[in-house]
Design a protein around this motif. Structure first.
Motif, PDB file in Angstrom:
ATOM      1  N   THR A 118       0.782  -1.076  -0.026  1.00 51.81           N
ATOM      2  CA  THR A 118      -0.011   0.069   0.154  1.00 51.81           C
ATOM      3  C   THR A 118       0.652   1.239  -0.035  1.00 51.81           C
ATOM      4  O   THR A 118       1.820   1.426   0.675  1.00 51.81           O
ATOM      5  CB  THR A 118      -0.727   0.052   1.415  1.00 51.81           C
ATOM      6  N   THR A 119       0.335   2.032  -0.539  1.00 49.19           N
ATOM      7  CA  THR A 119       1.234   3.558  -0.829  1.00 49.19           C
ATOM      8  C   THR A 119       0.015   4.589  -0.569  1.00 49.19           C
ATOM      9  O   THR A 119      -0.991   4.454  -0.484  1.00 49.19           O
ATOM     10  CB  THR A 119       1.501   3.820  -2.108  1.00 49.19           C
ATOM     11  N   ALA A 120       0.644   5.801  -0.642  1.00 46.69           N
ATOM     12  CA  ALA A 120      -0.468   7.028  -0.550  1.00 46.69           C
ATOM     13  C   ALA A 120      -1.216   7.168  -1.748  1.00 46.69           C
ATOM     14  O   ALA A 120      -2.438   7.654  -1.464  1.00 46.69           O
ATOM     15  CB  ALA A 120       0.619   8.174  -0.486  1.00 46.69           C
ATOM     16  N   ASP A 121      -1.037   6.558  -2.748  1.00 41.81           N
ATOM     17  CA  ASP A 121      -1.983   6.616  -4.133  1.00 41.81           C
ATOM     18  C   ASP A 121      -3.040   5.969  -3.681  1.00 41.81           C
ATOM     19  O   ASP A 121      -4.032   6.240  -4.350  1.00 41.81           O
ATOM     20  CB  ASP A 121      -1.197   5.967  -5.018  1.00 41.81           C
ATOM     21  N   ASP A 122      -2.991   5.047  -2.715  1.00 40.26           N
ATOM     22  CA  ASP A 122      -4.507   4.012  -2.491  1.00 40.26           C
ATOM     23  C   ASP A 122      -5.308   4.677  -1.627  1.00 40.26           C
ATOM     24  O   ASP A 122      -6.461   4.376  -1.126  1.00 40.26           O
ATOM     25  CB  ASP A 122      -3.968   2.722  -1.987  1.00 40.26           C
ATOM     26  N   PHE A 123      -5.189   6.102  -1.178  1.00 36.54           N
ATOM     27  CA  PHE A 123      -5.928   6.592   0.011  1.00 36.54           C
ATOM     28  C   PHE A 123      -6.526   8.049  -0.389  1.00 36.54           C
ATOM     29  O   PHE A 123      -5.603   8.742  -0.815  1.00 36.54           O
ATOM     30  CB  PHE A 123      -5.238   6.409   1.444  1.00 36.54           C
ATOM     31  N   ARG A 124      -7.705   8.352  -0.430  1.00 39.23           N
ATOM     32  CA  ARG A 124      -8.268   9.444  -0.915  1.00 39.23           C
ATOM     33  C   ARG A 124      -7.668  10.754   0.071  1.00 39.23           C
ATOM     34  O   ARG A 124      -7.389  11.715  -0.541  1.00 39.23           O
ATOM     35  CB  ARG A 124      -9.709   9.528  -0.590  1.00 39.23           C
ATOM     36  N   TYR A 125      -7.343  10.534   1.361  1.00 35.73           N
ATOM     37  CA  TYR A 125      -7.061  11.611   1.937  1.00 35.73           C
ATOM     38  C   TYR A 125      -5.529  11.933   1.798  1.00 35.73           C
ATOM     39  O   TYR A 125      -5.170  13.016   2.162  1.00 35.73           O
ATOM     40  CB  TYR A 125      -6.994  11.005   3.677  1.00 35.73           C
ATOM     41  N   LEU A 126      -4.870  11.031   1.213  1.00 37.29           N
ATOM     42  CA  LEU A 126      -3.523  11.138   0.726  1.00 37.29           C
ATOM     43  C   LEU A 126      -3.132  11.595  -0.647  1.00 37.29           C
ATOM     44  O   LEU A 126      -2.039  11.989  -0.937  1.00 37.29           O
ATOM     45  CB  LEU A 126      -2.693  10.152   1.154  1.00 37.29           C
ATOM     46  N   ASN A 127      -3.964  11.204  -1.459  1.00 34.61           N
ATOM     47  CA  ASN A 127      -3.781  11.290  -3.001  1.00 34.61           C
ATOM     48  C   ASN A 127      -4.670  12.691  -3.762  1.00 34.61           C
ATOM     49  O   ASN A 127      -4.719  12.255  -4.819  1.00 34.61           O
ATOM     50  CB  ASN A 127      -4.216   9.995  -3.798  1.00 34.61           C
ATOM     51  N   GLN A 128      -5.034  13.592  -3.041  1.00 38.36           N
ATOM     52  CA  GLN A 128      -5.627  14.781  -3.372  1.00 38.36           C
ATOM     53  C   GLN A 128      -4.944  15.627  -4.296  1.00 38.36           C
ATOM     54  O   GLN A 128      -5.514  16.070  -5.206  1.00 38.36           O
ATOM     55  CB  GLN A 128      -6.269  15.520  -2.141  1.00 38.36           C
ATOM     56  N   ASN A 129      -3.399  15.367  -4.417  1.00 38.55           N
ATOM     57  CA  ASN A 129      -2.831  16.410  -5.167  1.00 38.55           C
ATOM     58  C   ASN A 129      -1.600  15.539  -5.515  1.00 38.55           C
ATOM     59  O   ASN A 129      -1.185  14.395  -5.009  1.00 38.55           O
ATOM     60  CB  ASN A 129      -2.477  17.559  -4.680  1.00 38.55           C
ATOM     61  N   GLU A 130      -0.624  16.160  -6.251  1.00 39.40           N
ATOM     62  CA  GLU A 130       0.703  15.451  -6.656  1.00 39.40           C
ATOM     63  C   GLU A 130       1.788  15.435  -5.573  1.00 39.40           C
ATOM     64  O   GLU A 130       2.870  14.856  -5.975  1.00 39.40           O
ATOM     65  CB  GLU A 130       1.156  15.945  -8.046  1.00 39.40           C
ATOM     66  N   THR A 131       1.494  16.223  -4.568  1.00 35.26           N
ATOM     67  CA  THR A 131       2.566  16.400  -3.724  1.00 35.26           C
ATOM     68  C   THR A 131       2.534  15.136  -2.558  1.00 35.26           C
ATOM     69  O   THR A 131       2.160  15.395  -1.353  1.00 35.26           O
ATOM     70  CB  THR A 131       2.569  17.719  -2.725  1.00 35.26           C
ATOM     71  N   ARG A 132       2.763  13.876  -2.957  1.00 38.57           N
ATOM     72  CA  ARG A 132       2.756  12.834  -2.339  1.00 38.57           C
ATOM     73  C   ARG A 132       4.249  12.196  -1.701  1.00 38.57           C
ATOM     74  O   ARG A 132       4.376  11.523  -0.700  1.00 38.57           O
ATOM     75  CB  ARG A 132       2.160  11.427  -2.943  1.00 38.57           C
ATOM     76  N   ASP A 133       5.230  12.544  -2.633  1.00 39.67           N
ATOM     77  CA  ASP A 133       6.475  12.267  -2.215  1.00 39.67           C
ATOM     78  C   ASP A 133       7.065  13.647  -1.548  1.00 39.67           C
ATOM     79  O   ASP A 133       7.335  14.473  -2.110  1.00 39.67           O
ATOM     80  CB  ASP A 133       7.160  11.879  -3.376  1.00 39.67           C
ATOM     81  N   GLY A 134       7.393  13.551  -0.322  1.00 42.85           N
ATOM     82  CA  GLY A 134       7.855  14.639   0.548  1.00 42.85           C
ATOM     83  C   GLY A 134       9.501  14.928   0.115  1.00 42.85           C
ATOM     84  O   GLY A 134      10.232  14.066  -0.579  1.00 42.85           O
TER      85      GLY A 134
END
Length: 348
Positions: A118-134
Protein backbone atom coordinates in the motif's frame (compact mmCIF):
# COMPACT_ATOMS: atom_id res chain seq x y z
CA UNK A 1 11.24 24.11 17.39
CA UNK A 2 13.69 21.34 18.30
CA UNK A 3 15.67 21.35 21.56
CA UNK A 4 19.35 20.51 21.42
CA UNK A 5 20.84 18.34 24.16
CA UNK A 6 23.86 20.64 24.59
CA UNK A 7 21.62 23.58 25.45
CA UNK A 8 20.17 21.76 28.46
CA UNK A 9 23.13 19.70 29.69
CA UNK A 10 24.17 20.72 33.24
CA UNK A 11 27.52 18.95 33.67
CA UNK A 12 28.49 16.28 36.26
CA UNK A 13 27.13 14.92 39.56
CA UNK A 14 24.38 12.47 40.54
CA UNK A 15 21.56 14.96 40.01
CA UNK A 16 23.20 15.99 36.75
CA UNK A 17 23.07 12.37 35.53
CA UNK A 18 19.33 12.26 36.16
CA UNK A 19 18.99 15.61 34.48
CA UNK A 20 20.89 14.36 31.44
CA UNK A 21 18.61 11.32 31.23
CA UNK A 22 15.61 13.63 31.25
CA UNK A 23 17.16 15.82 28.58
CA UNK A 24 17.61 12.78 26.34
CA UNK A 25 13.96 11.85 26.76
CA UNK A 26 12.85 15.34 25.85
CA UNK A 27 15.07 15.25 22.76
CA UNK A 28 13.59 11.85 21.84
CA UNK A 29 10.07 13.34 21.92
CA UNK A 30 10.85 15.63 18.97
CA UNK A 31 10.41 12.96 16.24
CA UNK A 32 6.98 12.13 17.68
CA UNK A 33 5.81 15.75 17.66
CA UNK A 34 7.18 16.18 14.15
CA UNK A 35 5.65 12.98 12.77
CA UNK A 36 2.17 13.50 14.20
CA UNK A 37 2.04 17.30 14.30
CA UNK A 38 4.08 18.50 11.31
CA UNK A 39 3.41 18.49 7.57
CA UNK A 40 4.88 19.68 4.32
CA UNK A 41 3.51 23.06 3.21
CA UNK A 42 4.34 25.45 0.40
CA UNK A 43 6.71 27.41 2.64
CA UNK A 44 8.23 24.67 4.77
CA UNK A 45 8.73 20.94 4.27
CA UNK A 46 8.50 20.36 8.04
CA UNK A 47 5.97 22.92 9.27
CA UNK A 48 4.43 22.43 12.72
CA UNK A 49 0.65 22.42 12.44
CA UNK A 50 -0.11 22.92 16.11
CA UNK A 51 0.76 25.27 18.94
CA UNK A 52 2.92 24.09 21.83
CA UNK A 53 3.70 25.63 25.18
CA UNK A 54 6.65 23.91 26.89
CA UNK A 55 7.51 24.47 30.56
CA UNK A 56 11.09 23.53 31.46
CA UNK A 57 11.64 23.15 35.23
CA UNK A 58 15.13 23.58 36.70
CA UNK A 59 16.71 22.79 40.07
CA UNK A 60 20.05 23.78 41.62
CA UNK A 61 22.69 21.05 41.32
CA UNK A 62 25.65 20.20 43.57
CA UNK A 63 28.00 22.25 41.43
CA UNK A 64 25.75 25.32 41.72
CA UNK A 65 24.50 25.10 38.14
CA UNK A 66 20.89 24.66 37.19
CA UNK A 67 19.85 21.27 35.86
CA UNK A 68 16.64 20.25 34.15
CA UNK A 69 14.32 18.37 36.51
CA UNK A 70 11.06 18.27 34.58
CA UNK A 71 9.23 19.27 31.44
CA UNK A 72 5.57 19.47 30.46
CA UNK A 73 3.94 20.34 27.14
CA UNK A 74 0.53 21.76 26.45
CA UNK A 75 -0.64 21.63 22.84
CA UNK A 76 -3.50 23.43 21.18
CA UNK A 77 -4.89 24.46 17.79
CA UNK A 78 -3.95 21.18 16.10
CA UNK A 79 -4.82 21.57 12.42
CA UNK A 80 -6.84 18.36 12.35
CA UNK A 81 -8.54 19.39 9.10
CA UNK A 82 -5.23 18.59 7.37
CA UNK A 83 -6.00 14.90 7.92
CA UNK A 84 -8.92 14.99 5.49
CA UNK A 85 -7.86 17.72 3.04
CA UNK A 86 -4.80 19.73 2.08
CA UNK A 87 -4.15 22.79 -0.02
CA UNK A 88 -2.68 22.30 -3.48
CA UNK A 89 0.94 21.05 -3.42
CA UNK A 90 0.83 20.35 0.32
CA UNK A 91 0.74 17.09 2.26
CA UNK A 92 -1.04 15.69 5.29
CA UNK A 93 0.71 14.88 8.55
CA UNK A 94 4.06 13.12 8.10
CA UNK A 95 3.08 10.00 10.06
CA UNK A 96 0.73 8.68 7.36
CA UNK A 97 3.44 8.76 4.68
CA UNK A 98 6.05 7.43 7.08
CA UNK A 99 4.00 4.41 8.01
CA UNK A 100 3.15 3.60 4.39
CA UNK A 101 6.88 3.81 3.59
CA UNK A 102 7.75 1.37 6.41
CA UNK A 103 9.17 -2.07 5.54
CA UNK A 104 6.46 -4.35 4.18
CA UNK A 105 6.97 -6.93 6.93
CA UNK A 106 6.24 -4.26 9.55
CA UNK A 107 2.97 -3.29 7.85
CA UNK A 108 1.94 -6.92 7.52
CA UNK A 109 2.86 -7.66 11.13
CA UNK A 110 0.84 -4.75 12.47
CA UNK A 111 -2.15 -4.77 10.10
CA UNK A 112 -2.21 -7.91 7.95
CA UNK A 113 -1.41 -9.02 4.42
CA UNK A 114 -3.88 -6.63 2.77
CA UNK A 115 -1.58 -3.72 3.68
CA UNK A 116 1.39 -5.14 1.81
CA UNK A 117 2.37 -2.81 -1.04
CA UNK A 118 0.00 0.00 0.00
CA UNK A 119 1.10 3.57 -0.78
CA UNK A 120 -0.30 7.07 -0.45
CA UNK A 121 -1.84 6.66 -3.92
CA UNK A 122 -4.30 4.14 -2.45
CA UNK A 123 -5.99 6.57 -0.05
CA UNK A 124 -8.24 9.53 -0.80
CA UNK A 125 -6.98 11.53 2.16
CA UNK A 126 -3.43 11.36 0.80
CA UNK A 127 -3.78 11.39 -2.99
CA UNK A 128 -5.69 14.64 -3.46
CA UNK A 129 -2.75 16.34 -5.21
CA UNK A 130 0.63 15.54 -6.69
CA UNK A 131 2.67 16.27 -3.55
CA UNK A 132 2.75 12.72 -2.23
CA UNK A 133 6.53 12.31 -2.23
CA UNK A 134 7.99 14.58 0.45
CA UNK A 135 11.36 16.32 0.40
CA UNK A 136 12.63 14.07 3.21
CA UNK A 137 12.91 10.29 3.36
CA UNK A 138 9.65 8.93 4.76
CA UNK A 139 11.15 5.48 5.31
CA UNK A 140 14.12 6.84 7.27
CA UNK A 141 11.89 9.12 9.30
CA UNK A 142 9.61 6.17 10.10
CA UNK A 143 12.58 4.45 11.75
CA UNK A 144 13.28 7.55 13.85
CA UNK A 145 9.62 7.88 14.82
CA UNK A 146 9.38 4.20 15.73
CA UNK A 147 12.49 4.48 17.92
CA UNK A 148 11.05 7.52 19.69
CA UNK A 149 7.69 5.84 20.23
CA UNK A 150 9.46 2.90 21.86
CA UNK A 151 11.14 5.25 24.35
CA UNK A 152 7.70 6.34 25.52
CA UNK A 153 6.38 2.76 25.73
CA UNK A 154 4.43 2.77 22.47
CA UNK A 155 5.45 -0.76 21.57
CA UNK A 156 3.96 -4.21 21.02
CA UNK A 157 0.22 -4.02 21.69
CA UNK A 158 0.17 -0.25 22.19
CA UNK A 159 2.06 0.32 18.94
CA UNK A 160 -0.33 -1.95 17.08
CA UNK A 161 -3.31 -0.04 18.47
CA UNK A 162 -1.75 3.27 17.41
CA UNK A 163 -1.06 2.07 13.88
CA UNK A 164 -4.55 0.54 13.62
CA UNK A 165 -5.99 3.97 14.44
CA UNK A 166 -3.98 5.50 11.57
CA UNK A 167 -5.07 2.73 9.22
CA UNK A 168 -8.71 3.09 10.27
CA UNK A 169 -8.69 6.78 9.39
CA UNK A 170 -7.28 6.04 5.95
CA UNK A 171 -9.85 3.31 5.30
CA UNK A 172 -12.70 5.52 6.47
CA UNK A 173 -11.51 8.24 4.12
CA UNK A 174 -11.93 5.91 1.13
CA UNK A 175 -15.63 5.35 1.79
CA UNK A 176 -17.82 6.91 -0.90
CA UNK A 177 -21.48 7.75 -0.28
CA UNK A 178 -24.04 7.62 -3.06
CA UNK A 179 -27.81 8.28 -3.14
CA UNK A 180 -30.07 5.31 -2.44
CA UNK A 181 -32.13 3.91 -5.29
CA UNK A 182 -35.93 4.29 -5.16
CA UNK A 183 -36.38 0.61 -4.22
CA UNK A 184 -33.87 0.94 -1.40
CA UNK A 185 -35.60 4.05 -0.07
CA UNK A 186 -38.94 2.25 0.06
CA UNK A 187 -37.40 -0.80 1.70
CA UNK A 188 -35.79 1.40 4.32
CA UNK A 189 -39.05 3.18 5.03
CA UNK A 190 -37.54 6.63 4.47
CA UNK A 191 -37.13 9.07 1.64
CA UNK A 192 -33.71 10.19 0.48
CA UNK A 193 -30.67 8.86 2.27
CA UNK A 194 -27.49 7.31 1.00
CA UNK A 195 -25.38 4.17 1.08
CA UNK A 196 -21.67 3.54 1.54
CA UNK A 197 -19.32 1.83 -0.92
CA UNK A 198 -19.38 -1.85 0.06
CA UNK A 199 -15.71 -2.85 -0.22
CA UNK A 200 -14.34 0.26 1.52
CA UNK A 201 -16.98 -0.05 4.22
CA UNK A 202 -15.98 -3.67 4.90
CA UNK A 203 -12.27 -2.82 5.19
CA UNK A 204 -12.95 0.01 7.65
CA UNK A 205 -15.35 -2.12 9.70
CA UNK A 206 -12.74 -4.87 9.94
CA UNK A 207 -10.27 -2.50 11.57
CA UNK A 208 -12.94 -1.16 13.92
CA UNK A 209 -14.00 -4.74 14.74
CA UNK A 210 -17.68 -4.05 14.10
CA UNK A 211 -20.18 -5.27 11.49
CA UNK A 212 -20.26 -3.31 8.20
CA UNK A 213 -24.04 -2.87 8.47
CA UNK A 214 -23.66 -1.31 11.91
CA UNK A 215 -20.98 1.08 10.67
CA UNK A 216 -23.01 2.06 7.61
CA UNK A 217 -26.11 2.80 9.65
CA UNK A 218 -24.16 4.98 12.07
CA UNK A 219 -22.78 7.03 9.16
CA UNK A 220 -25.89 7.34 6.98
CA UNK A 221 -28.59 7.88 9.64
CA UNK A 222 -29.18 10.15 12.57
CA UNK A 223 -31.88 10.02 15.19
CA UNK A 224 -33.94 12.87 16.61
CA UNK A 225 -36.46 13.02 19.43
CA UNK A 226 -39.87 14.28 18.30
CA UNK A 227 -42.72 14.34 20.81
CA UNK A 228 -41.00 11.69 22.94
CA UNK A 229 -40.57 9.51 19.85
CA UNK A 230 -37.20 8.57 18.36
CA UNK A 231 -37.28 9.23 14.62
CA UNK A 232 -34.68 7.99 12.13
CA UNK A 233 -33.54 10.61 9.62
CA UNK A 234 -31.54 9.54 6.52
CA UNK A 235 -28.57 11.68 5.56
CA UNK A 236 -27.74 13.00 2.11
CA UNK A 237 -24.40 11.76 0.68
CA UNK A 238 -22.61 15.08 1.18
CA UNK A 239 -23.83 15.34 4.78
CA UNK A 240 -22.74 11.79 5.55
CA UNK A 241 -19.29 12.52 4.13
CA UNK A 242 -18.92 15.69 6.19
CA UNK A 243 -19.90 13.76 9.31
CA UNK A 244 -17.40 11.03 8.51
CA UNK A 245 -14.59 13.56 7.99
CA UNK A 246 -15.50 15.19 11.31
CA UNK A 247 -15.23 11.80 13.04
CA UNK A 248 -11.80 11.15 11.51
CA UNK A 249 -10.55 14.57 12.62
CA UNK A 250 -11.79 13.87 16.14
CA UNK A 251 -10.04 10.49 16.20
CA UNK A 252 -6.76 12.08 15.12
CA UNK A 253 -7.02 14.87 17.70
CA UNK A 254 -7.68 12.33 20.46
CA UNK A 255 -4.75 10.17 19.33
CA UNK A 256 -2.46 13.22 19.31
CA UNK A 257 -3.61 14.12 22.84
CA UNK A 258 -2.81 10.58 24.03
CA UNK A 259 0.70 10.83 22.60
CA UNK A 260 1.31 14.16 24.32
CA UNK A 261 0.01 12.75 27.62
CA UNK A 262 2.36 9.75 27.38
CA UNK A 263 5.33 12.10 26.84
CA UNK A 264 4.34 14.32 29.78
CA UNK A 265 3.97 11.27 32.03
CA UNK A 266 7.66 10.47 31.59
CA UNK A 267 9.13 13.98 31.53
CA UNK A 268 7.14 16.02 34.06
CA UNK A 269 9.54 15.34 36.99
CA UNK A 270 9.48 17.90 39.81
CA UNK A 271 8.63 21.62 39.90
CA UNK A 272 12.22 22.59 40.87
CA UNK A 273 13.51 26.07 41.70
CA UNK A 274 12.59 27.87 38.52
CA UNK A 275 10.85 27.50 35.17
CA UNK A 276 11.33 28.69 31.60
CA UNK A 277 8.29 28.68 29.33
CA UNK A 278 8.67 28.39 25.56
CA UNK A 279 5.81 29.19 23.17
CA UNK A 280 5.90 27.70 19.68
CA UNK A 281 3.02 28.67 17.42
CA UNK A 282 2.59 28.83 13.68
CA UNK A 283 1.78 32.15 12.02
CA UNK A 284 -1.13 33.67 10.14
CA UNK A 285 -2.90 31.35 7.70
CA UNK A 286 -4.82 32.06 4.52
CA UNK A 287 -6.02 29.28 2.23
CA UNK A 288 -8.45 29.08 -0.66
CA UNK A 289 -10.88 27.52 1.83
CA UNK A 290 -10.46 28.83 5.39
CA UNK A 291 -12.15 26.87 8.17
CA UNK A 292 -12.76 27.43 11.86
CA UNK A 293 -9.25 26.19 12.66
CA UNK A 294 -7.71 28.99 10.59
CA UNK A 295 -9.94 31.51 12.36
CA UNK A 296 -8.68 30.32 15.76
CA UNK A 297 -5.05 30.33 14.59
CA UNK A 298 -5.29 33.85 13.17
CA UNK A 299 -7.12 35.16 16.23
CA UNK A 300 -4.38 33.75 18.49
CA UNK A 301 -1.76 35.50 16.34
CA UNK A 302 -3.67 38.78 16.49
CA UNK A 303 -3.69 38.49 20.29
CA UNK A 304 0.05 37.78 20.38
CA UNK A 305 0.69 40.72 18.05
CA UNK A 306 -1.32 43.00 20.35
CA UNK A 307 0.62 41.89 23.43
CA UNK A 308 3.95 42.40 21.65
CA UNK A 309 2.99 45.93 20.60
CA UNK A 310 1.72 46.80 24.08
CA UNK A 311 4.82 45.40 25.84
CA UNK A 312 7.43 46.85 23.49
CA UNK A 313 5.95 50.08 22.16
CA UNK A 314 2.70 51.32 23.69
CA UNK A 315 3.90 51.22 27.31
CA UNK A 316 6.86 53.47 26.46
CA UNK A 317 4.97 55.88 24.21
CA UNK A 318 4.27 58.48 26.93
CA UNK A 319 7.85 58.27 28.20
CA UNK A 320 9.29 58.77 24.71
CA UNK A 321 7.02 61.73 24.02
CA UNK A 322 7.91 63.42 27.34
CA UNK A 323 11.61 63.12 26.51
CA UNK A 324 11.14 64.47 23.02
CA UNK A 325 12.09 61.17 21.34
CA UNK A 326 10.60 60.89 17.88
CA UNK A 327 8.43 57.81 17.46
CA UNK A 328 6.61 56.30 14.52
CA UNK A 329 2.87 56.23 13.95
CA UNK A 330 1.57 53.48 16.22
CA UNK A 331 -1.66 53.20 14.23
CA UNK A 332 0.28 51.33 11.54
CA UNK A 333 0.85 48.38 13.87
CA UNK A 334 -2.16 48.74 16.16
CA UNK A 335 -4.65 45.91 15.57
CA UNK A 336 -7.17 46.89 18.27
CA UNK A 337 -9.96 47.26 15.71
CA UNK A 338 -9.40 43.72 14.48
CA UNK A 339 -9.67 42.36 18.03
CA UNK A 340 -12.78 44.45 18.66
CA UNK A 341 -14.35 42.69 15.70
CA UNK A 342 -13.92 39.36 17.50
CA UNK A 343 -14.23 40.00 21.22
CA UNK A 344 -15.62 43.52 21.54
CA UNK A 345 -19.01 44.16 23.15
CA UNK A 346 -20.65 44.21 19.72
CA UNK A 347 -18.23 41.80 18.07
CA UNK A 348 -18.54 38.18 17.03
Amino acid sequence: ATLEASSLSPGGGELAVKSNELVQKIIKSSPIFEAFGNAETLRNHNSSRFGKSTRLHFETLENGMLGLCGSTCQTYLLESNRVVSQAENERGFHIFYQFLAAPENIKVELLGEEWKGTTADDFRYLNQNETRDGKGSDSENWSKTLEALTVFDWKEGWLKTLVQALATMLRLGNIVFSPCEIQEQKAGGANGGCKASVDDLALAAQLLEIEPEELEQSMTRRFVEVAHERVEVPLAPEVAKESLDALVKRIYAYMFACLVASINDQTQGTSGDGVISILDIYGFERFDTNRFEQLCINYANERLHKKYVDDNFARFKTEYESEGIEIFDFSKIDNSEVLQLFDGSSGM
